[in-house]
Design a protein around this motif. Sequence first.
Motif, PDB file in Angstrom:
ATOM      1  N   GLU A 165       0.832  -1.209   0.000  1.00 54.63           N
ATOM      2  CA  GLU A 165       0.000   0.000   0.000  1.00 54.63           C
ATOM      3  C   GLU A 165       0.868   1.262   0.000  1.00 54.63           C
ATOM      4  OE1 GLU A 165      -4.093  -1.630   2.120  1.00 54.63           O
ATOM      5  OE2 GLU A 165      -2.543  -0.761   3.387  1.00 54.63           O
ATOM      6  N   ALA A 166       1.944   1.258   0.779  1.00 53.02           N
ATOM      7  CA  ALA A 166       2.851   2.419   0.806  1.00 53.02           C
ATOM      8  C   ALA A 166       3.510   2.612  -0.557  1.00 53.02           C
ATOM      9  CB  ALA A 166       3.907   2.240   1.892  1.00 53.02           C
ATOM     10  N   ALA A 168       2.331   1.698  -3.507  1.00 54.71           N
ATOM     11  CA  ALA A 168       1.310   2.146  -4.474  1.00 54.71           C
ATOM     12  C   ALA A 168       0.971   3.620  -4.270  1.00 54.71           C
ATOM     13  CB  ALA A 168       0.066   1.280  -4.363  1.00 54.71           C
ATOM     14  N   LYS A 169       0.899   4.060  -3.016  1.00 58.88           N
ATOM     15  CA  LYS A 169       0.591   5.480  -2.735  1.00 58.88           C
ATOM     16  C   LYS A 169       1.724   6.393  -3.159  1.00 58.88           C
ATOM     17  CE  LYS A 169      -2.603   4.629   1.016  1.00 58.88           C
ATOM     18  NZ  LYS A 169      -2.813   4.617   2.445  1.00 58.88           N
ATOM     19  N   ILE A 170       2.965   6.001  -2.878  1.00 62.46           N
ATOM     20  CA  ILE A 170       4.127   6.821  -3.233  1.00 62.46           C
ATOM     21  C   ILE A 170       4.179   6.972  -4.744  1.00 62.46           C
ATOM     22  CG2 ILE A 170       6.660   6.829  -3.363  1.00 62.46           C
ATOM     23  CD1 ILE A 170       6.625   5.621  -0.526  1.00 62.46           C
ATOM     24  N   ASP A 171       3.984   5.875  -5.446  1.00 62.95           N
ATOM     25  CA  ASP A 171       4.070   5.908  -6.898  1.00 62.95           C
ATOM     26  C   ASP A 171       2.927   6.731  -7.505  1.00 62.95           C
ATOM     27  OD1 ASP A 171       5.907   4.841  -8.850  1.00 62.95           O
ATOM     28  OD2 ASP A 171       4.111   3.977  -9.761  1.00 62.95           O
ATOM     29  N   LYS A 172       1.757   6.743  -6.863  1.00 59.72           N
ATOM     30  CA  LYS A 172       0.630   7.533  -7.360  1.00 59.72           C
ATOM     31  C   LYS A 172       0.926   9.028  -7.293  1.00 59.72           C
ATOM     32  CE  LYS A 172      -3.153   4.421  -6.271  1.00 59.72           C
ATOM     33  NZ  LYS A 172      -4.288   4.166  -5.398  1.00 59.72           N
ATOM     34  N   LEU A 173       1.708   9.433  -6.275  1.00 64.01           N
ATOM     35  CA  LEU A 173       2.017  10.841  -6.086  1.00 64.01           C
ATOM     36  C   LEU A 173       3.034  11.360  -7.084  1.00 64.01           C
ATOM     37  CD1 LEU A 173       2.227  10.889  -2.189  1.00 64.01           C
ATOM     38  CD2 LEU A 173       0.307  11.632  -3.599  1.00 64.01           C
TER      39      LEU A 173
END
Length: 174
Positions: A165-166, A168-173
């Motif tokens: 989850e971390a 995926a969130k970092i890459d989304k930003l």
Amino acid sequence: MRGIVLFKGKYGATAQYANWIGEKLDAPVVEAPALSSLLLQEYDYLVVGSSVYMGKFVLADWLKKNGDLFKDRKLFLFVVGATASTDKVTQDRIISKNIPKAILANCSIYFLPGRLDLKTLNWSDNLLVKFAGRFEKNTLRKNVLLNGIDEVKQENISDLIKEVEAFAKIDKLV
């Protein structure tokens, strides 16, 4: 950010973990050998699970064959077996025997406790386990081999889920 959960096991523990991980990440779950390498290219990250039998990944050959698919995407590998979480020597030996070095650079590895139900083993696995149990010197491993174990629990995947989850969130930003 798209991910997929791939797995291969023999007696159900790896499939159970894969399904729990897929539910938590809202990702498809597929038995690894059934998926074409072309389809794998559609995913940004892969969560791959393999059971271990006598020190060998069920997916060892598949990992080697598909190694090129992992170099441009994040790989989260979960290994299911009877190796104790504190037994880093055995874990390192399993990793070095089964995971190509090219994959390790972009790979997070999680050892998850498995299940050994002696009543469900086929005759050859039963014979191997009994034989290994008789000659095992480590008391803990000997007990597992002779009596079985079931440590498959949903909470065992929590650290893996947090890291995915971390990621995926970092890459989304970005």
